[in-house]
Write a protein that holds these residues in place. Structure first.
Motif, PDB file in Angstrom:
ATOM      1  N   LYS A   1       0.815  -1.223   0.000  1.00  0.00           N
ATOM      2  CA  LYS A   1       0.000   0.000   0.000  1.00  0.00           C
ATOM      3  C   LYS A   1       0.847   1.271   0.000  1.00  0.00           C
ATOM      4  CE  LYS A   1      -3.471  -2.819   0.552  1.00  0.00           C
ATOM      5  NZ  LYS A   1      -4.283  -3.244  -0.591  1.00  0.00           N
TER       6      LYS A   1
ATOM      7  N   GLU B   1       4.383   8.930   1.738  1.00  0.00           N
ATOM      8  CA  GLU B   1       3.210   9.206   2.556  1.00  0.00           C
ATOM      9  C   GLU B   1       3.436  10.288   3.607  1.00  0.00           C
ATOM     10  OE1 GLU B   1       4.558   6.328   1.904  1.00  0.00           O
ATOM     11  OE2 GLU B   1       3.067   5.270   0.694  1.00  0.00           O
TER      12      GLU B   1
ATOM     13  N   LEU C   1      -6.138  13.020   3.139  1.00  0.00           N
ATOM     14  CA  LEU C   1      -6.239  11.785   3.918  1.00  0.00           C
ATOM     15  C   LEU C   1      -7.359  10.891   3.379  1.00  0.00           C
ATOM     16  CD1 LEU C   1      -5.709  13.088   7.558  1.00  0.00           C
ATOM     17  CD2 LEU C   1      -4.183  11.601   6.258  1.00  0.00           C
ATOM     18  N   TYR C   2      -8.483  11.504   2.997  1.00  0.00           N
ATOM     19  CA  TYR C   2      -9.585  10.720   2.441  1.00  0.00           C
ATOM     20  C   TYR C   2      -9.156  10.053   1.125  1.00  0.00           C
ATOM     21  CZ  TYR C   2     -14.014   9.566   0.207  1.00  0.00           C
ATOM     22  OH  TYR C   2     -15.024   8.895  -0.429  1.00  0.00           O
TER      23      TYR C   2
ATOM     24  N   ARG D   1      -6.152   9.293   0.225  1.00  0.00           N
ATOM     25  CA  ARG D   1      -5.182   8.235   0.550  1.00  0.00           C
ATOM     26  C   ARG D   1      -5.889   6.986   1.069  1.00  0.00           C
ATOM     27  NH1 ARG D   1      -2.354   4.798   0.488  1.00  0.00           N
ATOM     28  NH2 ARG D   1      -0.199   4.523   1.138  1.00  0.00           N
ATOM     29  N   TRP D   2      -6.917   7.197   1.887  1.00  0.00           N
ATOM     30  CA  TRP D   2      -7.675   6.068   2.419  1.00  0.00           C
ATOM     31  C   TRP D   2      -8.384   5.314   1.297  1.00  0.00           C
ATOM     32  CZ3 TRP D   2     -13.124   5.459   2.657  1.00  0.00           C
ATOM     33  CH2 TRP D   2     -13.551   4.345   3.401  1.00  0.00           C
ATOM     34  N   ARG D   3      -8.928   6.041   0.342  1.00  0.00           N
ATOM     35  CA  ARG D   3      -9.611   5.395  -0.778  1.00  0.00           C
ATOM     36  C   ARG D   3      -8.625   4.614  -1.641  1.00  0.00           C
ATOM     37  NH1 ARG D   3     -14.744   6.840  -2.462  1.00  0.00           N
ATOM     38  NH2 ARG D   3     -14.357   5.106  -3.882  1.00  0.00           N
TER      39      ARG D   3
ATOM     40  N   MET E   1      -5.971   3.096  -0.664  1.00  0.00           N
ATOM     41  CA  MET E   1      -5.542   1.860   0.005  1.00  0.00           C
ATOM     42  C   MET E   1      -6.454   0.695  -0.326  1.00  0.00           C
ATOM     43  SD  MET E   1      -4.184   3.149   3.721  1.00  0.00           S
ATOM     44  CE  MET E   1      -3.652   1.543   4.227  1.00  0.00           C
TER      45      MET E   1
ATOM     46  N   GLY F   1      -7.710  -1.979   2.514  1.00  0.00           N
ATOM     47  CA  GLY F   1      -7.324  -1.754   3.900  1.00  0.00           C
ATOM     48  C   GLY F   1      -5.821  -1.689   4.050  1.00  0.00           C
ATOM     49  N   PRO F   2      -5.345  -1.583   5.285  1.00  0.00           N
ATOM     50  CA  PRO F   2      -3.912  -1.448   5.527  1.00  0.00           C
ATOM     51  C   PRO F   2      -3.167  -2.723   5.148  1.00  0.00           C
ATOM     52  CG  PRO F   2      -5.090  -1.764   7.592  1.00  0.00           C
ATOM     53  CD  PRO F   2      -6.128  -1.569   6.535  1.00  0.00           C
TER      54      PRO F   2
END
Length: 711
Positions: free
Chosen positions: A82, A221, A255-256, A258-260, A262, A265-266
């Motif tokens: 990721k 990141e 951040l949103y 970046r979360w999308r 991924m 998940g982590p």
């Protein structure tokens, strides 16, 4: 508010240089530190991120870099780390394109150049952090701390902990992130170009700063941490709420996104990657995390013991309160609390400002690597300290100036120069070690003798260079240090297989697949060993297990085909080799074995078709030319067969078997003089070639009879 010039700048034992000269001087010193890594090889993680990363190849669609992680794996894959750094990968691709291939010099030179630029720009960053944004009547920023900012930048330029980021090409991510971190910070400061003359600020420059933050984040990141460092709260009157709203909105959006990205998940890391995160209870995890922090602090203070990898037993876990190493984390927090107290409570505003920003720049960029919010895939990584070093160097520069106030100036100056000189030497020595994998891996043996991965990498490097006996010793030590190290078992089993020590090889590979049942490569190697031991049913099952866990595994299909050929299951063998060529069209061995098997079973027409199909894909493969020429010769297509033999010899002129078989062709064809010539060439290259002597003697008798008949 306009800050007056900090009194301690006068005490810094350096000459006062002009703006351009100071930047050139810092850049030159940075260049001297790392220039000897310019012609180094691709080492360690460079293999995965660069050599084996298809996203670098211009033939790969460019938009793939936006879909894959830093290592070339699809972000949606469960095996992906990721690490989304498309702009860093893009610079690798440009290096590849400009150099016309994987030539490391260009990659290294760009890394060195980036470090020089970053070190020079640190002068501006430090000047703002120490002296503020005081401007003259023309709204030009005043250089209040020329000597202090120069000293801090020099400390940054020569810090040996940067070696991994500069001399290791994968460190490009940290360099680019740091560069755009700086540019984002400096752009934000440009929003207040008017100094104290106006209560307004430029929204445009703040938006540019946010965009540069996004670029930094697309390089690595931790680039987003600039948003925490970016506002020093100095201009409370200047639209504080508006600025905070812009930063909060921009940061949340990043951040949103970046979360999308991924996706699933982590990333999933193992206990080997980060043992502290798998500790039995929360208390032990916190203790060990803090011990890791103290080791990172020690690397900043005394960067003499550096290692390319700190995992796999290099740092044993603290498991009880009686462990003496707890002293180190207590000492770390005592120092941090002391610095925080001075940063908050000192009556000297200049001291408060310098220490506050030093601590912020030291701590905030390190937070993504701290395990606070999510598990990371390492114990210690020197490259993640690249930005944090700036905060340390700012505090160190203040400490030097403070010592000059309290002690004799010339003694402090001598100590400062000695420190700078030692760091330059250490950088040069360490970057020299990063030039080759051999020197890099062996240098770690004295730093982390308990690290199984160090012994594994030394062994792998020795095996690649043909020193199998030495490689075995290091692989055995890696397995001893980490009894579940399946990759070391697999590589050791391979070497033992080649040395015909099949029983021990089978035991090691069986243990590896027992520990990690989805280890496809170990299953395939176990199948090869079992095939050699005539355990055909077990070998077949091992091959199918390998294919189950790695669907697209052409080498395994190739070996499965060899097993079927040994069992005279010819149709199954051909199907297996055909699968190998479908998955990997340039699989030369699979193509060649199909031609040979069809030849041996009398299917000459089909063998001819397969051979010609293979040569369309591999037009310069002399082994396939040789096999096809034999097939054509048996069909009495002498002229066509001769052409393939001669083409094969152009590519590989010292192939005794090719000369010998061409001689047999000429012998059958009646071109006896040509046959004699190639028999002699074959025997010259390989006097013990099977059958060639007998055929040559037969030809000589035939020539003698022809001469007698002619006489």
């Amino acid at each position: 508010m306009v800050h007056s010039e900090p009194y301690w700048d006068h005490h810094v034992p350096l000459p006062k240089l002009g703006s351009v000269h100071s930047r050139l001087f810092v850049a030159l010193v940075a260049l001297v530190c790392f220039i000897n890594s310019y012609d180094g090889d691709f080492v360690f993680d460079d293999s995965e991120a660069i050599i084996n990363n298809k996203d670098l190849n211009p033939a790969t669609p460019l938009n793939n870099i936006w879909k894959n992680d830093f290592w070339g794996s699809n972000l949606s894959s469960n095996s992906s780390h990721k690490s989304y750094r498309p702009l860093t990968v893009l610079t690798f691709r440009l290096n590849y394109l400009l150099a016309g291939g994987l030539h490391p010099v260009g990659f290294h030179m760009l890394n060195i150049g980036l470090h020089c630029i970053i070190s020079a720009l640190m002068i501006d960053v430090f000047a703002i952090l120490i002296g503020g944004l005081a401007c003259d009547e023309k709204a030009t920023r005043l250089a209040h701390v020329p000597k202090a900012s120069l000293l801090a930048a020099l400390f940054f330029a020569v810090h040996p902990v940067h070696t991994e980021s500069v001399a290791g090409i994968v460190g490009r991510a940290d360099l680019l992130c740091a560069l755009f971190f700086q540019l984002s910070f400096l752009s934000y400061c440009r929003a207040f170009q008017g100094g104290d003359k106006s209560d307004s600020f430029s929204v445009s420059w703040i938006v540019i700063s946010l965009l540069l933050c996004a670029v930094a984040m697309l390089c690595k990141e931790q680039g987003i941490t600039v948003l925490v460092c970016i506002d020093d709260g100095e201009w409370i009157r200047k639209g504080l709420l508006v600025r905070l709203a812009l930063l909060l909105f921009g940061g949340s959006l990043l951040l949103y996104a970046r979360w999308r990205i991924m996706g699933t998940g982590p990333p999933a890391f193992t206990e080997v990657d980060n043992p502290a995160s798998f500790a039995e209870n929360v208390f032990l995890r916190i203790v060990n995390y803090n011990y890791y922090y103290s080791l990172n602090a020690w690397l900043l203070l005394c960067p003499w013991w550096l290692c390319f990898d700190w995992s796999m037993g290099c740092v044993p876990l603290i498991k009880s309160a009686s462990d003496w190493r707890i002293v180190w984390l207590l000492l770390l927090w005592a120092c941090l609390i002391g610095l925080i107290r001075q940063a908050l409570c000192s009556p000297d505003s200049s001291k408060r400002r310098t220490l506050t920003f030093g601590l912020v720049l030291l701590v905030i960029p390190f937070i993504p690597a701290s395990n606070l919010f999510f598990r990371v895939g390492f114990v210690i990584a020197e490259r993640v300290l690249y930005l944090s070093t700036a905060g340390f160097c700012l505090i160190l520069a203040y400490a030097v100036a403070y010592c000059c106030c309290c002690w004799r100036r010339h003694k402090v100056a001598a100590a400062m120069l000695a420190l700078l000189g030692m760091n330059v030497v250490r950088c040069a020595l360490r970057s020299q070690q990063w030039r080759t994998e051999q020197s890099l891996f062996t240098s770690a043996l004295s730093v982390c003798p308990l690290n199984a991965k160090v012994h594994y990498n030394v062994g792998k490097n020795l095996a690649d260079r043909g020193n199998q006996s030495a490689a075995i010793r290091y692989y055995r030590e890696a397995v001893r240090l980490h009894p579940k190290y399946v990759h070391a078992m697999n590589n050791l089993g391979n070497i033992l297989k080649e040395r015909n020590e099949l029983q021990e090889a089978e035991e090691l590979l069986s243990t590896a697949v027992y520990i990690q049942p989805d280890f496809a490569a170990a299953w395939m190697n176990l199948g090869i060993v079992q095939n050699s031991l005539k355990k055909f049913e077990e070998a077949e099952q091992s091959y199918w297990n390998a294919i189950k866990f790695r669907k697209k595994y052409p080498d395994c299909y190739y070996n499965l085909g060899r097993l079927y050929a040994d069992l005279n299951r010819h149709v199954d063998a051909l199907n297996a080799w055909r699968n190998a060529t479908m998955l990997k069209p340039d699989h030369s061995l699979a193509w060649n074995n199909m031609v040979i098997l069809l030849d041996n079973t009398g299917n000459l027409a089909q063998a001819e078709l397969i051979g010609k199909e293979a040569l369309k894909i591999l037009p310069k493969d002399h082994t396939i030319m040789f096999s096809l020429a034999n097939v054509l010769g048996k069909q009495q297509k002498y002229k066509e067969s001769e052409g393939f033999f001669l083409n094969a010899l152009k590519i590989n002129p010292n192939a005794a078997s090719c000369h010998g078989n061409l001689a047999v062709l000429y012998h059958r064809w009646g071109k006896l003089d040509f046959a004699k010539k190639h028999y002699e060439l074959s025997l010259k290259l390989d006097p013990s070639a099977p059958g060639t002597n007998e055929n040559y003697n037969m030809l000589k008798r035939k020539l003698e009879q022809r001469q007698k008949t002619a006489g």
